[in-house]
Scaffold this motif. Structure first.
Motif, PDB file in Angstrom:
ATOM      1  N   SER A 129      -3.288   8.178   2.270  1.00 39.61           N
ATOM      2  CA  SER A 129      -2.871   6.905   1.664  1.00 39.61           C
ATOM      3  C   SER A 129      -1.633   6.360   2.352  1.00 39.61           C
ATOM      4  CB  SER A 129      -2.559   7.106   0.172  1.00 39.61           C
ATOM      5  OG  SER A 129      -3.691   7.549  -0.544  1.00 39.61           O
ATOM      6  N   LEU A 130      -1.516   5.043   2.303  1.00 39.25           N
ATOM      7  CA  LEU A 130      -0.323   4.334   2.743  1.00 39.25           C
ATOM      8  C   LEU A 130      -0.108   3.147   1.815  1.00 39.25           C
ATOM      9  CD1 LEU A 130      -0.642   4.063   6.654  1.00 39.25           C
ATOM     10  CD2 LEU A 130       1.082   5.369   5.402  1.00 39.25           C
ATOM     11  N   ARG A 131       1.136   2.735   1.672  1.00 42.49           N
ATOM     12  CA  ARG A 131       1.431   1.507   0.953  1.00 42.49           C
ATOM     13  C   ARG A 131       2.203   0.558   1.873  1.00 42.49           C
ATOM     14  NH1 ARG A 131       4.876   0.025  -4.520  1.00 42.49           N
ATOM     15  NH2 ARG A 131       6.655   0.379  -3.134  1.00 42.49           N
ATOM     16  N   LEU A 132       1.603  -0.583   2.121  1.00 46.09           N
ATOM     17  CA  LEU A 132       2.251  -1.621   2.920  1.00 46.09           C
ATOM     18  C   LEU A 132       3.032  -2.555   2.006  1.00 46.09           C
ATOM     19  CD1 LEU A 132      -0.616  -2.601   5.404  1.00 46.09           C
ATOM     20  CD2 LEU A 132       1.028  -0.727   5.557  1.00 46.09           C
ATOM     21  N   SER A 133       4.155  -3.031   2.515  1.00 44.23           N
ATOM     22  CA  SER A 133       4.954  -4.018   1.799  1.00 44.23           C
ATOM     23  C   SER A 133       5.103  -5.264   2.657  1.00 44.23           C
ATOM     24  CB  SER A 133       6.342  -3.461   1.486  1.00 44.23           C
ATOM     25  OG  SER A 133       6.271  -2.324   0.655  1.00 44.23           O
TER      26      SER A 133
END
Length: 127
Positions: free
Chosen positions: A17-21
């Motif tokens: 998983s990754l979270r982009l902002s």
């Protein structure tokens, strides 16, 4: 004028998983519908996800539906893309974009509908 800056990209193994902002500055963030696009080498920029300026309506490309979640925080002028169960085919440069929206529930899915773009952040998924 709206300035958009993406962050959160990186290298991750398949299934991770990754979270982009996407941080926005300039004009009032809440006046804009927002979207995420991606572009892999040798391919055209493609739609990933969109959110209305009210934040109440979202829409996803079939390829990411059920795995990615778009959200926004008007208080922080920031949009997010939570990416789970990543696949090697998700590898691309991810761009956030803003579209001036009169209708608070409207979202946009084509490149030409967006007025402002960030510089992109690389996401690489290894198999």
């Amino acid at each position: 004028q709206v300035q958009l800056v993406e962050s959160g990209g990186g290298l991750v193994q398949a299934g991770g998983s990754l979270r982009l902002s996407c941080a926005a500055s300039g004009r009032t963030f809440s006046n804009y519908a927002m979207g995420w696009f991606r572009q892999a080498p040798g391919k055209e920029r493609e739609f990933v996800a969109a959110i209305s300026r009210s934040g109440t309506v979202t829409y996803y490309a079939d390829s990411v539906k059920g795995r990615f979640t778009i959200s926004g925080d008007n208080a922080k002028n920031t949009m997010y893309l939570q990416m789970n169960s990543l696949k090697p085919e998700d590898t691309a440069v991810y761009y956030c974009a803003a579209a001036l929206a009169i209708n608070s529930r409207r979202y946009y899915v084509t490149v030409n509908e967006y007025n402002y773009w960030g510089q992109g952040t690389q996401v690489t998924v290894s198999s």
